[in-house]
Every structure is written in structure tokens, then in C-alpha cells.
Design an enzyme around this catalytic site. Structure first.
Site, PDB file in Angstrom:
ATOM      1  N   ASP A 160      -5.335   3.303  13.959  1.00 50.02           N
ATOM      2  CA  ASP A 160      -6.066   2.250  13.241  1.00 50.02           C
ATOM      3  C   ASP A 160      -7.280   1.970  14.140  1.00 50.02           C
ATOM      4  O   ASP A 160      -7.666   2.841  14.943  1.00 50.02           O
ATOM      5  CB  ASP A 160      -5.182   1.005  13.041  1.00 50.02           C
ATOM      6  CG  ASP A 160      -5.816  -0.021  12.091  1.00 50.02           C
ATOM      7  OD1 ASP A 160      -5.793   0.199  10.877  1.00 50.02           O
ATOM      8  OD2 ASP A 160      -6.362  -1.041  12.562  1.00 50.02           O
TER       9      ASP A 160
ATOM     10  N   THR B 262      -8.681   8.675   4.855  1.00 47.50           N
ATOM     11  CA  THR B 262      -8.882   7.288   4.407  1.00 47.50           C
ATOM     12  C   THR B 262     -10.258   7.135   3.761  1.00 47.50           C
ATOM     13  O   THR B 262     -10.388   6.574   2.665  1.00 47.50           O
ATOM     14  CB  THR B 262      -8.711   6.307   5.584  1.00 47.50           C
ATOM     15  OG1 THR B 262      -7.477   6.585   6.237  1.00 47.50           O
ATOM     16  CG2 THR B 262      -8.722   4.868   5.112  1.00 47.50           C
TER      17      THR B 262
ATOM     18  N   LYS C 248       3.388  -2.236  11.163  1.00 50.62           N
ATOM     19  CA  LYS C 248       2.086  -2.149  11.828  1.00 50.62           C
ATOM     20  C   LYS C 248       2.282  -2.590  13.274  1.00 50.62           C
ATOM     21  O   LYS C 248       3.235  -3.299  13.580  1.00 50.62           O
ATOM     22  CB  LYS C 248       1.079  -3.085  11.128  1.00 50.62           C
ATOM     23  CG  LYS C 248      -0.368  -2.745  11.399  1.00 50.62           C
ATOM     24  CD  LYS C 248      -0.917  -1.647  10.500  1.00 50.62           C
ATOM     25  CE  LYS C 248      -2.314  -1.242  10.896  1.00 50.62           C
ATOM     26  NZ  LYS C 248      -2.946  -0.339   9.931  1.00 50.62           N
TER      27      LYS C 248
ATOM     28  N   LYS D 189       0.832  -1.204   0.000  1.00 51.11           N
ATOM     29  CA  LYS D 189       0.000   0.000   0.000  1.00 51.11           C
ATOM     30  C   LYS D 189       0.870   1.258   0.000  1.00 51.11           C
ATOM     31  O   LYS D 189       0.664   2.179  -0.787  1.00 51.11           O
ATOM     32  CB  LYS D 189      -0.874  -0.021   1.262  1.00 51.11           C
ATOM     33  CG  LYS D 189      -1.761   1.187   1.444  1.00 51.11           C
ATOM     34  CD  LYS D 189      -2.428   1.186   2.813  1.00 51.11           C
ATOM     35  CE  LYS D 189      -3.123  -0.134   3.098  1.00 51.11           C
ATOM     36  NZ  LYS D 189      -4.003  -0.062   4.271  1.00 51.11           N
TER      37      LYS D 189
HETATM   38  P1  NDP Z   1     -12.394   2.605  14.110  1.00 48.99           P
HETATM   39  O1  NDP Z   1     -11.955   1.997  15.377  1.00 48.99           O
HETATM   40  O2  NDP Z   1     -12.551   4.076  14.040  1.00 48.99           O
HETATM   41  O3  NDP Z   1     -13.768   1.956  13.622  1.00 48.99           O
HETATM   42  C1  NDP Z   1     -13.878   0.591  13.389  1.00 48.99           C
HETATM   43  C2  NDP Z   1     -15.301   0.291  13.039  1.00 48.99           C
HETATM   44  O4  NDP Z   1     -15.406  -1.068  12.631  1.00 48.99           O
HETATM   45  C3  NDP Z   1     -16.261   0.455  14.202  1.00 48.99           C
HETATM   46  O5  NDP Z   1     -17.526   0.815  13.725  1.00 48.99           O
HETATM   47  C4  NDP Z   1     -16.269  -0.945  14.787  1.00 48.99           C
HETATM   48  O6  NDP Z   1     -17.410  -1.257  15.574  1.00 48.99           O
HETATM   49  C5  NDP Z   1     -16.254  -1.777  13.551  1.00 48.99           C
HETATM   50  N1  NDP Z   1     -15.678  -3.090  13.867  1.00 48.99           N
HETATM   51  C6  NDP Z   1     -14.445  -3.351  14.366  1.00 48.99           C
HETATM   52  N2  NDP Z   1     -14.281  -4.667  14.566  1.00 48.99           N
HETATM   53  C7  NDP Z   1     -15.442  -5.223  14.182  1.00 48.99           C
HETATM   54  C8  NDP Z   1     -15.902  -6.556  14.133  1.00 48.99           C
HETATM   55  N3  NDP Z   1     -15.137  -7.591  14.536  1.00 48.99           N
HETATM   56  N4  NDP Z   1     -17.164  -6.780  13.655  1.00 48.99           N
HETATM   57  C9  NDP Z   1     -17.941  -5.751  13.237  1.00 48.99           C
HETATM   58  N5  NDP Z   1     -17.554  -4.472  13.271  1.00 48.99           N
HETATM   59  C10 NDP Z   1     -16.336  -4.220  13.725  1.00 48.99           C
HETATM   60  O7  NDP Z   1     -11.348   2.093  13.001  1.00 48.99           O
HETATM   61  P2  NDP Z   1     -11.048   2.687  11.565  1.00 48.99           P
HETATM   62  O8  NDP Z   1     -12.277   3.261  10.983  1.00 48.99           O
HETATM   63  O9  NDP Z   1      -9.832   3.515  11.665  1.00 48.99           O
HETATM   64  O10 NDP Z   1     -10.622   1.366  10.763  1.00 48.99           O
HETATM   65  C11 NDP Z   1     -11.561   0.582  10.035  1.00 48.99           C
HETATM   66  C12 NDP Z   1     -10.813  -0.270   9.026  1.00 48.99           C
HETATM   67  O11 NDP Z   1     -10.077   0.556   8.124  1.00 48.99           O
HETATM   68  C13 NDP Z   1      -9.782  -1.248   9.612  1.00 48.99           C
HETATM   69  O12 NDP Z   1      -9.722  -2.389   8.805  1.00 48.99           O
HETATM   70  C14 NDP Z   1      -8.474  -0.480   9.462  1.00 48.99           C
HETATM   71  O13 NDP Z   1      -7.346  -1.330   9.447  1.00 48.99           O
HETATM   72  C15 NDP Z   1      -8.709   0.174   8.102  1.00 48.99           C
HETATM   73  N6  NDP Z   1      -7.883   1.348   7.821  1.00 48.99           N
HETATM   74  C16 NDP Z   1      -7.892   2.428   8.634  1.00 48.99           C
HETATM   75  C17 NDP Z   1      -7.135   3.539   8.320  1.00 48.99           C
HETATM   76  C18 NDP Z   1      -7.204   4.793   9.107  1.00 48.99           C
HETATM   77  O14 NDP Z   1      -6.624   5.795   8.665  1.00 48.99           O
HETATM   78  N7  NDP Z   1      -7.891   4.846  10.249  1.00 48.99           N
HETATM   79  C19 NDP Z   1      -6.225   3.543   7.157  1.00 48.99           C
HETATM   80  C20 NDP Z   1      -6.374   2.372   6.301  1.00 48.99           C
HETATM   81  C21 NDP Z   1      -7.152   1.315   6.657  1.00 48.99           C
HETATM   82  P3  NDP Z   1     -17.280  -1.384  17.179  1.00 48.99           P
HETATM   83  O15 NDP Z   1     -17.153   0.025  17.664  1.00 48.99           O
HETATM   84  O16 NDP Z   1     -18.515  -2.059  17.614  1.00 48.99           O
HETATM   85  O17 NDP Z   1     -16.042  -2.205  17.450  1.00 48.99           O
END
Ligand code: NDP
Length: 461
Positions: free
Chosen positions: A176, A220, A136, A124
């Protein structure tokens, strides 16, 4: 290894035993093995054309992290009880620049998860065209339900160990899942206190008033939708008036919703680990932000406050299609790995989905990806589509190094330019290797070639 899309030539013959060796050396690391397999399946044609990469054992070296750190993180809660968590940092590949990649705080975190995320990050980061290597980290700590003081003590303990491995020219973490602005603030404060250095470039995702970049929070999600728009443009269409389903309600999801709405789409869903919301009038984003960012609430709270316009459906625990059963033309999985499986993919295809683009890392299972590709659904892999976050982190490092700060509009323009560049390089690479519109092959090969060329040039290290 399952059937590879590459022809049965030298490259493919090399890859079979190579994957078998990765499997043998990393037992039980399911997500890491899944990520490696997905990349290796694309590489046959490159290795056929470039035997020097096989001779230099570039693939074997890319699959082995340069350094893996595992450490104890003791901390005490508000009642004085002691807890012990495990911290990780996997410094995967530094051929293009300092290790760069986020920290995840979630109870599911283990070495295999961190290695999968670090491996993806290498390619990436290469795709962004910026000078950043891949890494990571994280912990099995669960910030949910913890007070600010508890989160602060945990972050301070975590950084007390991690700081000795970081540096703006060495390793630069970011956020993350479970690590947002609050956690980055506590981590940075402890780094500064221990080292007695205001080294802004050692962490990204900082607050805008103290070294953070405008638009990093949005990057993102915005970038994912910009990538989607580019994919649709390549097919002669756009997002205007499209029905969009989004999963998640964290950082990536919120800003994917925002950008999709700005481009004229109607976003119908969002979710968390408890359930999902269907809002046929379109998600009320100011309300969702209020619930999530200000009150640290759940999507169930959003549905309650929204009243009759929204329906909340708790997850049934049987792995049903969740938000993906809502008919849509564009699906943006923005929550977590392997959240969109074959069953959900079949429902999306049946309902006429035209594009599926990953905001999260590896949210789509390999079987689901195959199903989308067979049905000619445009599929955007996370390592390309969600690279806008790390790209803007690199822009943050650039501003920190030059003691400068750019406007939101300027940073967003740079982000749009970077996403266009990533799109075009995946698109053109796929075409060059005889797989037009296959963004999985395009992203894997384009990222791999950049890293491999640097590794070759830097010798056997
Ligand atoms: P956040 O912690 O802000 O949000 C994560 C979201 O996903 C929450 O709504 C959470 O719900 C939900 N979630 C997490 N685990 C689960 C699960 N097992 N089942 C269902 N829902 C789940 O994280 P981000 O938005 O930052 O990250 C989301 C994704 O994006 C990840 O895969 C991360 O690696 C990827 N990403 C993030 C980047 C960034 O800049 N933040 C950059 C590139 C990729 P709940 O609150 O109930 O846990």
C-alpha cells in the site's frame, strides 16, 4: 448521523442507534467512523427487506474487527541510532477467505486509519467475487529518505513479530502507500528465514521472478481506468480524447495514467505531498516513471526535466483545490484519503467534470461525493474502482497455489473481466434498490450482501 438516503423504514431506524454505538466504542477514530457511516447510510433498504440480518446482528459484527494486533517495531539506522515504531495488523473479517489487504508505511498511520482501510477492504474483496476476507496493516514508519539497508532492517523487525499471525490460509498482506516491491522483498525474505518455508502465497506483490504475478504492479491503476471506461460506456461514451486529471505519482497513479493514455485520454496532471504538475501536452510517462521508480524522485524533478511543457505548483498548505483546478472531464484521485474536498469538487463541477473515479481509498470527502451526485457526475467509489489490485493479488495466490505463472496478457484479460463484473454488479444492485447509477449504494449493498450471507451461514462466531 446525517440524513440517510434510505427511506424512514425499519432498516433506517435500526441503523441510527447502530451507528451511535460504533461512535461510542471507537472514539477519535475519524477515518474509521467516516468509512462506517458511508456504508451504513446505504444499508437501510437491505435491512428492511431482510430482518434475519438484523436479528443476527450482522452489521454490529461486521463493524467489529475479528482481531486487532498492535506491536513494537524496534530497529537501528545506519548510524546505529535506535528507533521505535508501532506496527499494526487488523484482521477484520474472514467469512469469505483468509484476511487479505495491504501494509501501509507512512507517519500518519494509526489504529483508526488501519481500521478504516480494513473495513473498506472487507467489502472491496467481496466485490471481486474471489475467496478473500478483509484485513489491513502497517506502521507509522516513514521510508522516505531512508537507505535500502535501513528499510531492510525495519522490514525484518516488523516481520519478526508479524510472521506468527500470517499464513496463506490465515492472513496474506500486500503493499500500500510506502510499501512497494522493495519492501515486499525484504518482508518475504524474513518470513522465509524465520519459518523455513518457501510459502509463496503468504504475501502478494512479489517480484515476477520469485512468485509474483505479471500485471500485479499495474493492476490497481489499470483496473481503476477499466472501471472508469465501464462507467462511461454505461452512459454511452468513452475515454478517447478526454482530458484527465490524476493526483498522486505512486503505484496507483502511474498505472492509471498509463491505461488512460492507452485508451486515448490526455492526462494533464500528477502530484505528490509537495505539489502538483500541470503538463498541457500530456504527462510524459516514461520520464515520470524514470523519476519516480528509478531515481525515487519527486514530481518537482519531473517538471524540471520536462522543461517548458510542464508547470510545477507547490501545495499552498491552505487546502486549495490543487490539481483539481485544471479543467478536465475525468478526475482520478490516486493519492490518499480525503484529498478531494467540497471546495475542490465545486471547482471540478464548475469546469464540467463528467466522471470522478477513486483510485485511492476514500480520497473524496462525503460532502464532495454528495456534490458530485447532486450534479449528476458519474462517481466511482474506491472499494469498487480500485479493487483490481487485490483481485490480481488473489490471482497471484492462485498461481502460487498451482505452481503456475500466467502471461501478462492473460492476467490483464482476467483483470478486465473482473472489473467488468464489479461494475455490473454495482450498477445492477443500485438499480435493483431503486438508485440507478448510484455506484456508492450499489457497491456497499453488493459487498455487504456477500459478506452477510456468508456470516449467516457460518453461525455466531
Ligand atoms: P504510493 O506510496 O506508491 O504512492 C502514494 C502517492 O500519494 C504518492 O505520490 C504520495 O506522495 C501521495 N501521497 C501520500 N500521502 C499524501 C498526502 N498526505 N498528501 C498528498 N499526497 C500524498 O501508494 P499507492 O499508489 O500504492 O497508494 C495510493 C492510494 O491507493 C492509497 O490510498 C492506497 O490505499 C490506495 N490503494 C493502493 C493499492 C495498491 O495496489 N497499491 C490498492 C488499492 C488502493 P509522497 O511521495 O509525497 O508521499
Amino acid at each position: 448521523m446525517p440524513t440517510s438516503p434510505a427511506p424512514a423504514d425499519t432498516g433506517s431506524r435500526v441503523i441510527q442507534p447502530l451507528y451511535a454505538e460504533v461512535l461510542r466504542r471507537n472514539p477519535g477514530e475519524t477515518e474509521f467512523l467516516q468509512a462506517v457511516r458511508e456504508v451504513l447510510e446505504s444499508l437501510g433498504p437491505v435491512l428492511t427487506q431482510r430482518p434475519e440480518l438484523v436479528d443476527a446482528r450482522i452489521v454490529e459484527r461486521i463493524c467489529e474487527p475479528e482481531r486487532q494486533l498492535i506491536f513494537r517495531v524496534p530497529w537501528s539506522d545506519d548510524r546505529g541510532r535506535v528507533h521505535v515504531n508501532r506496527g499494526f495488523r487488523v484482521e477484520f473479517n474472514s467469512s469469505l477467505g483468509p484476511y487479505k489487504g495491504g501494509l501501509r508505511f507512512h507517519p500518519s498511520v494509526n489504529l483508526g486509519i488501519v481500521k478504516f482501510l480494513g473495513f473498506e477492504q472487507v467489502f472491496k474483496n467481496a466485490l471481486t467475487g474471489m475467496p478473500i476476507g478483509g484485513g489491513k496493516g502497517g506502521s507509522d514508519f516513514d521510508p522516505k529518505g531512508r537507505s535500502d539497508a535501513e528499510v531492510m532492517r525495519f522490514c525484518q523487525s516488523f516481520m519478526t513479530e508479524l510472521h506468527r499471525h500470517l499464513g496463506e490460509y490465515t492472513d496474506v498482506p500486500a503493499g500500500d502507500i510506502g510499501v512497494g516491491g522493495r519492501e515486499i522483498g525484504y518482508l518475504f525474505g524474513q518470513y522465509k528465514r524465520i519459518t523455513n518455508r518457501y510459502e509463496s502465497g503468504v504475501l502478494t506483490g512479489k517480484g515476477v521472478g520469485w512468485g509474483g504475478a505479471q500485471a500485479r504492479t499495474e493492476a490497481t491503476g489499470y483496473g481503476c481506468v477499466m472501471f472508469t471506461a465501464e462507467m462511461l460506456r454505461a452512459r454511452g461514451t468513452d475515454l478517447d480524447g478526454r482530458r484527465v486529471a490524476v493526483s498522486g505519482s505512486g503505484n496507483v497513479a502511474l498505472y492509471a495514467i498509463e491505461k488512460a493514455q492507452q485508451l486515448g485520454a490526455k492526462v494533464l496532471t500528477c502530484s505528490d505531498s509537495g505539489g502538483y504538475v500541470v503538463d498541457e501536452k500530456g504527462i510524459d510517462l516514461p520520464l515520470l516513471k524514470e523519476v519516480k521508480e528509478t531515481s525515487r524522485g519527486r514530481v518537482a524533478d519531473y517538471a524540471r526535466l520536462r522543461g517548458r511543457d510542464a508547470t510545477y505548483v507547490p501545495h499552498d498548505g491552505n487546502g486549495g483545490p490543487g490539481p483539481w483546478q485544471v479543467p478536465c472531464e475525468v478526475a482520478l484521485p490516486c493519492a490518499t484519503q480525503n484529498e478531494l474536498d467540497e471546495g475542490a469538487a465545486a471547482v471540478l463541477v464548475r469546469n464540467g467534470v463528467q466522471a470522478v473515479v477513486e483510485g485511492a481509498n476514500m480520497p473524496t470527502t462525503p460532502e464532495a461525493v454528495r456534490l458530485f451526485q447532486d450534479a449528476d457526475v458519474a462517481f466511482g467509489p474506491g472499494k469498487a474502482a480500485n479493487a483490481g489490485g487485490v483481485a490480481t493479488s488473489a490471482l497471484e495466490m492462485q498461481q502460487n497455489a498451482s505452481r503456475d505463472s500466467w502471461t501478462f496478457a492473460h492476467t490483464e484479460d482476467r483483470l478486465a473481466e473482473i472489473m467488468r463484473h464489479i461494475h455490473d454488479s454495482c450498477h445492477d444492485t443500485a438499480e435493483r434498490y431503486g438508485a440507478p447509477f448510484n455506484y456508492v449504494i450499489g457497491a456497499n449493498i453488493a459487498g455487504f450482501e456477500l459478506v452477510a450471507n456468508a456470516m449467516l451461514a457460518q453461525g455466531l462466531i
